[in-house]
Scaffold this motif. Structure first.
Motif, PDB file in Angstrom:
ATOM      1  N   GLU A 230       0.808  -0.997  -0.025  1.00 49.40           N
ATOM      2  CA  GLU A 230      -0.062   0.075  -0.115  1.00 49.40           C
ATOM      3  C   GLU A 230       0.687   1.220   0.013  1.00 49.40           C
ATOM      4  O   GLU A 230       0.642   2.131  -0.736  1.00 49.40           O
ATOM      5  N   ALA A 231       1.909   1.345   0.798  1.00 44.71           N
ATOM      6  CA  ALA A 231       2.719   2.528   1.041  1.00 44.71           C
ATOM      7  C   ALA A 231       3.396   2.562  -0.504  1.00 44.71           C
ATOM      8  O   ALA A 231       3.801   3.798  -0.926  1.00 44.71           O
ATOM      9  N   ALA A 232       3.888   1.749  -1.115  1.00 47.17           N
ATOM     10  CA  ALA A 232       4.637   1.830  -2.262  1.00 47.17           C
ATOM     11  C   ALA A 232       3.637   1.936  -3.453  1.00 47.17           C
ATOM     12  O   ALA A 232       4.298   3.007  -4.415  1.00 47.17           O
ATOM     13  N   ALA A 233       2.617   1.656  -3.337  1.00 47.32           N
ATOM     14  CA  ALA A 233       1.484   1.846  -4.400  1.00 47.32           C
ATOM     15  C   ALA A 233       1.130   3.488  -4.297  1.00 47.32           C
ATOM     16  O   ALA A 233       1.211   4.404  -5.320  1.00 47.32           O
ATOM     17  N   ARG A 234       0.896   4.012  -3.323  1.00 46.70           N
ATOM     18  CA  ARG A 234       0.806   5.452  -3.012  1.00 46.70           C
ATOM     19  C   ARG A 234       1.976   6.207  -3.283  1.00 46.70           C
ATOM     20  O   ARG A 234       1.811   7.256  -3.961  1.00 46.70           O
ATOM     21  N   ALA A 235       3.144   5.711  -2.779  1.00 50.33           N
ATOM     22  CA  ALA A 235       4.314   6.372  -3.220  1.00 50.33           C
ATOM     23  C   ALA A 235       4.637   6.703  -4.640  1.00 50.33           C
ATOM     24  O   ALA A 235       4.844   7.776  -5.251  1.00 50.33           O
ATOM     25  N   HIS A 236       4.593   5.796  -5.247  1.00 50.79           N
ATOM     26  CA  HIS A 236       4.697   5.478  -6.899  1.00 50.79           C
ATOM     27  C   HIS A 236       3.744   6.457  -7.533  1.00 50.79           C
ATOM     28  O   HIS A 236       3.972   7.038  -8.566  1.00 50.79           O
ATOM     29  N   ALA A 237       2.455   6.289  -7.040  1.00 49.73           N
ATOM     30  CA  ALA A 237       1.359   7.145  -7.646  1.00 49.73           C
ATOM     31  C   ALA A 237       1.481   8.456  -7.294  1.00 49.73           C
ATOM     32  O   ALA A 237       1.004   9.470  -8.257  1.00 49.73           O
ATOM     33  N   LEU A 238       2.568   9.120  -6.564  1.00 54.19           N
ATOM     34  CA  LEU A 238       2.977  10.231  -6.305  1.00 54.19           C
ATOM     35  C   LEU A 238       3.831  10.712  -7.145  1.00 54.19           C
ATOM     36  O   LEU A 238       4.465  11.838  -6.979  1.00 54.19           O
TER      37      LEU A 238
ATOM     38  N   THR B 232      12.785   1.858  -7.520  1.00 57.09           N
ATOM     39  CA  THR B 232      14.149   1.495  -7.668  1.00 57.09           C
ATOM     40  C   THR B 232      14.376   0.426  -6.522  1.00 57.09           C
ATOM     41  O   THR B 232      13.327  -0.030  -5.935  1.00 57.09           O
ATOM     42  N   ALA B 233      15.466   0.094  -6.585  1.00 59.76           N
ATOM     43  CA  ALA B 233      16.024  -1.096  -5.873  1.00 59.76           C
ATOM     44  C   ALA B 233      16.031  -0.663  -4.388  1.00 59.76           C
ATOM     45  O   ALA B 233      15.681  -1.805  -3.473  1.00 59.76           O
TER      46      ALA B 233
ATOM     47  N   LEU C 150      13.935   9.373  -0.809  1.00 58.27           N
ATOM     48  CA  LEU C 150      14.463   9.612  -2.003  1.00 58.27           C
ATOM     49  C   LEU C 150      14.745   8.437  -2.714  1.00 58.27           C
ATOM     50  O   LEU C 150      15.124   7.382  -2.631  1.00 58.27           O
ATOM     51  N   ALA C 151      14.434   8.479  -4.248  1.00 55.89           N
ATOM     52  CA  ALA C 151      14.711   7.404  -5.324  1.00 55.89           C
ATOM     53  C   ALA C 151      15.817   8.033  -5.909  1.00 55.89           C
ATOM     54  O   ALA C 151      15.539   8.884  -6.824  1.00 55.89           O
ATOM     55  N   LEU C 152      17.177   7.302  -5.559  1.00 60.01           N
ATOM     56  CA  LEU C 152      18.225   8.013  -6.155  1.00 60.01           C
ATOM     57  C   LEU C 152      18.541   7.569  -7.725  1.00 60.01           C
ATOM     58  O   LEU C 152      18.420   6.205  -7.927  1.00 60.01           O
ATOM     59  N   SER C 153      18.849   8.438  -8.490  1.00 62.67           N
ATOM     60  CA  SER C 153      19.266   7.934  -9.905  1.00 62.67           C
ATOM     61  C   SER C 153      20.755   8.147  -9.960  1.00 62.67           C
ATOM     62  O   SER C 153      21.399   9.268 -10.001  1.00 62.67           O
ATOM     63  N   ASN C 154      21.471   6.844  -9.897  1.00 61.50           N
ATOM     64  CA  ASN C 154      22.736   6.911  -9.997  1.00 61.50           C
ATOM     65  C   ASN C 154      23.549   7.202 -11.240  1.00 61.50           C
ATOM     66  O   ASN C 154      23.034   6.944 -12.196  1.00 61.50           O
ATOM     67  N   GLY C 155      24.616   8.082 -10.938  1.00 61.32           N
ATOM     68  CA  GLY C 155      25.286   8.435 -12.352  1.00 61.32           C
ATOM     69  C   GLY C 155      26.573   7.518 -12.558  1.00 61.32           C
ATOM     70  O   GLY C 155      26.541   6.341 -11.989  1.00 61.32           O
ATOM     71  N   ARG C 156      27.520   8.148 -13.159  1.00 65.20           N
ATOM     72  CA  ARG C 156      28.650   7.264 -13.479  1.00 65.20           C
ATOM     73  C   ARG C 156      29.290   6.875 -12.247  1.00 65.20           C
ATOM     74  O   ARG C 156      30.164   6.208 -12.168  1.00 65.20           O
TER      75      ARG C 156
ATOM     76  N   CYS D 181      22.980  18.238   5.247  1.00 63.27           N
ATOM     77  CA  CYS D 181      22.096  17.122   4.538  1.00 63.27           C
ATOM     78  C   CYS D 181      22.444  15.798   5.256  1.00 63.27           C
ATOM     79  O   CYS D 181      23.676  15.620   5.217  1.00 63.27           O
ATOM     80  N   ALA D 182      21.587  15.021   5.703  1.00 61.26           N
ATOM     81  CA  ALA D 182      21.781  13.838   6.171  1.00 61.26           C
ATOM     82  C   ALA D 182      21.028  12.618   5.814  1.00 61.26           C
ATOM     83  O   ALA D 182      19.894  12.863   5.283  1.00 61.26           O
ATOM     84  N   VAL D 183      21.701  11.549   5.426  1.00 64.20           N
ATOM     85  CA  VAL D 183      21.143  10.345   4.733  1.00 64.20           C
ATOM     86  C   VAL D 183      21.174   9.138   5.841  1.00 64.20           C
ATOM     87  O   VAL D 183      22.260   8.682   6.472  1.00 64.20           O
ATOM     88  N   GLY D 184      20.358   8.240   5.778  1.00 65.69           N
ATOM     89  CA  GLY D 184      20.073   7.076   6.547  1.00 65.69           C
ATOM     90  C   GLY D 184      20.545   5.836   5.743  1.00 65.69           C
ATOM     91  O   GLY D 184      21.008   6.233   4.730  1.00 65.69           O
ATOM     92  N   ASP D 185      20.187   4.826   6.324  1.00 64.93           N
ATOM     93  CA  ASP D 185      20.688   3.514   5.374  1.00 64.93           C
ATOM     94  C   ASP D 185      19.640   3.378   4.218  1.00 64.93           C
ATOM     95  O   ASP D 185      18.414   3.429   4.395  1.00 64.93           O
ATOM     96  N   ALA D 186      20.166   2.856   3.118  1.00 64.11           N
ATOM     97  CA  ALA D 186      19.152   2.440   2.154  1.00 64.11           C
ATOM     98  C   ALA D 186      18.374   1.258   2.269  1.00 64.11           C
ATOM     99  O   ALA D 186      18.930   0.192   3.027  1.00 64.11           O
ATOM    100  N   GLU D 187      17.141   1.373   1.959  1.00 64.85           N
ATOM    101  CA  GLU D 187      16.318   0.260   2.190  1.00 64.85           C
ATOM    102  C   GLU D 187      15.657  -0.270   1.033  1.00 64.85           C
ATOM    103  O   GLU D 187      15.085   0.638   0.184  1.00 64.85           O
ATOM    104  N   PRO D 188      15.439  -1.576   0.776  1.00 63.04           N
ATOM    105  CA  PRO D 188      14.607  -1.912  -0.205  1.00 63.04           C
ATOM    106  C   PRO D 188      13.256  -1.802  -0.204  1.00 63.04           C
ATOM    107  O   PRO D 188      12.357  -1.471  -1.126  1.00 63.04           O
ATOM    108  N   ASP D 189      12.800  -1.554   1.050  1.00 66.97           N
ATOM    109  CA  ASP D 189      11.121  -1.108   1.437  1.00 66.97           C
ATOM    110  C   ASP D 189      11.022   0.413   1.714  1.00 66.97           C
ATOM    111  O   ASP D 189      11.530   0.907   2.427  1.00 66.97           O
TER     112      ASP D 189
END
Length: 538
Positions: free
Chosen positions: A282-290, A295-296, A353-359, A388-396
């Motif tokens: 449900e959370a993913a569906a709402r986030a993607h609809a927004l 992303t992984a 954040l859904a990061l778009s990785n560059g080179r 700017c502070a960043v936490g651990d990347a998560e698949p969910d």
């Protein structure tokens, strides 16, 4: 639902007349009223939508003219009690079908009054139900408008009334509010944007959606949609139109506040953090609809700023935070990434954040984003510093949103550290100093720091405090300290000895060094000062 021609014929009271169906035209259309008449011309007595009950004698000598008159008046059809007549002429069946009229004959006599009583009771009950439903809908949305209900509250009300899912989307076909009403939100919003784009502007479509535009004509800013087949489309349309009016009023009232899209994004983050949404799909569906890109792994990111002054007016603070959120969202999107944004506290913006990785990979992308955010935020009036502070990347997505709490703590610590060199911070960058910043308002921690440093602080020996800080920072390496402070070793030894006597401790003792280091961290966190450099020591 209104009673139809076919349902009238199926009534037991009509079935007792042994009906024979000659024409099924208009069979499924609702009957507005039953009219009983025995005159040859009823056209002046009808208004349209009636089913006529008559006898064979009522057809008169010219039954063709009789049927033509019914058709011209808009009647749905006629039920004829034959009486002494053996049958109707076969030509009348063909004529009835040509005129699009239902035609039924009764081979046995029945009481027409029994038929009208049953049917009219159902018609009146249906009309009363419609009036009652209309009044209920009017009262619900009027009350919501008077109470300045939220967008989500209005959408929820529409879904409850219809007992169907309702979605509010913007002009970019992103779902900014959804009430599933028993359906699975994830399934409801699956591939939402492309499905919505295939739907027409006004109702219908391959998925039989019911929808209405939201906003004044020519200035529409969204659509309200029932994304399933509605059992009663007129009723669903009416509810959506009332909800649309309430949303338009809400938009007018909240015109100077946060936009609907931002409200929806903040609402998602609040729902996950508040435990109201725990299902990942449900959370993913709402986030993607927004608009969040799939992303992984997803990153919790928090941006915190320091300003010249603190706003005491809540309205001013809100406007400043809206400006910050706009700047952060613009910076993230301009860098090629996507995110879900929320203003958490004054001067703090949370980002899923859904990061778009560059080179250069994710680290390089984060570094570039941190530099961009710093540059953009420093152009905002009143902002002096930002981190700017960043936490651990998560698949969910749900786990990443929950990680915003840790990222917020890291941002708070980083802002107190006054370290302007890093484009972004992680938990590993703040460590023990982060814990001390978190506990800096605890009276026991303050008492500990005061006890450790009180003799030096009472003397006003700021220079000795900085010498102590440098000594501890170099882990007691006196040779390196002398070189850093540009003084001779004998002079340094003398100064360190004076500090030891003042504090009543041995600086070479490991426990003393740890205690003093922690006390200085607490002092820095409380004063929010930047440690002095070696050139500041005299």
């Amino acid at each position: 639902m209104a009673v139809t021609v076919g349902e009238v014929v199926e009534l037991p009271v009509v079935q007792r007349g042994s009906p024979e169906i000659l024409s099924r035209c208009r069979w499924s259309e609702p009957v507005r009223w039953l009219h009983v008449g025995g005159v040859a011309d009823l056209s002046s007595l009808l208004q349209g939508g009636e089913l006529v009950l008559t006898t064979g004698a009522g057809l008169g000598r010219t039954p063709t003219r009789y049927l033509q008159g019914l058709a011209d008046a808009g009647a749905l059809g006629v039920v004829v009690e034959l009486g002494a007549m053996p049958a109707l002429p076969a030509s009348l069946t063909a004529l009835a079908e040509k005129l699009d009229l239902a035609l039924v004959v009764l081979h046995r006599q029945i009481r027409f009054v029994d038929v009208t009583e049953v049917v009219h009771r159902r018609i009146v009950a249906e009309q009363y139900d419609e009036v009652a439903f209309d009044r209920r809908v009017h009262e619900v949305f009027t009350e919501l408008s008077m109470k300045r209900a939220s967008v989500a509250g209005i959408v929820d009300a529409a879904a409850r009334i219809l007992d169907l899912p309702v979605v509010l989307e913007d002009l970019a076909h992103q779902a900014i509010a959804v009430s599933a009403s028993g359906a699975k939100t994830a399934a409801l919003l699956d591939d939402w944007e492309s499905r919505s784009r295939r739907s027409p502007t006004v109702g219908g479509g391959s998925e039989q959606w019911v929808l209405t535009a939201v906003g004044p004509r020519g200035e529409e800013w969204g659509r309200l949609i029932v994304p399933v087949a509605a059992p009663d489309r007129p009723r669903a349309t009416m509810v959506l139109e009332r909800a649309s009016a309430a949303l338009a009023l809400n938009r007018m009232v909240e015109r100077n506040n946060t936009g609907l899209h931002q409200q929806a994004q903040s609402g998602l983050i609040d729902d996950v953090l508040g435990g109201r949404v725990a299902d990942e799909r449900e959370a993913a569906a709402r986030a993607h609809a927004l608009g969040l890109r799939k992303t992984a792994r997803y990153l919790p990111l928090v941006v915190s700023v320091e300003r010249h002054s603190v706003a005491t007016d809540p309205l001013v603070a809100q406007r400043r935070n809206v400006t910050l959120l706009d700047v952060v969202a613009h910076s993230v999107n301009a860098a090629g990434h996507t995110g879900v944004f929320a203003s958490r506290r004054d001067g703090e913006i949370a980002v899923l954040l859904a990061l778009s990785n560059g080179r250069g990979g994710p680290d390089r992308a984060l570094a570039d984003l941190g530099e961009r955010l710093r540059a953009d935020l420093h152009r905002v009036d009143g902002v002096t510093r930002s981190v700017c502070a960043v936490g651990d990347a998560e698949p969910d997505i749900t786990d990443a949103i929950r990680g915003l709490a840790e990222a917020g703590h890291v941002a708070e610590v980083a802002l107190a550290m006054k370290d302007s060199a890093r484009p972004y911070f992680r938990a590993s960058d703040v460590r023990l100093r982060g814990l001390m910043t978190l506990l800096r308002d605890d009276p026991r921690v303050q008492r500990f720091a005061e006890t450790e440093l009180k003799p030096l602080l009472d003397r006003g020996a700021a220079a000795d405090v900085e010498v102590l800080r440098e000594y501890l920072g170099l882990a007691g390496n006196k040779a390196a300290l002398a070189q850093r402070l540009h003084i001779s070793r004998p002079a340094l030894y003398k100064r360190l000895a004076a500090i030891e006597r003042t504090l009543g401790v041995e600086l070479d003792d490991a426990e003393s060094m740890t205690s003093l280091s922690v006390a200085l961290m607490v002092l820095d966190a409380r004063r929010r000062i930047e440690p002095a450099g070696p050139n500041d020591v005299t």
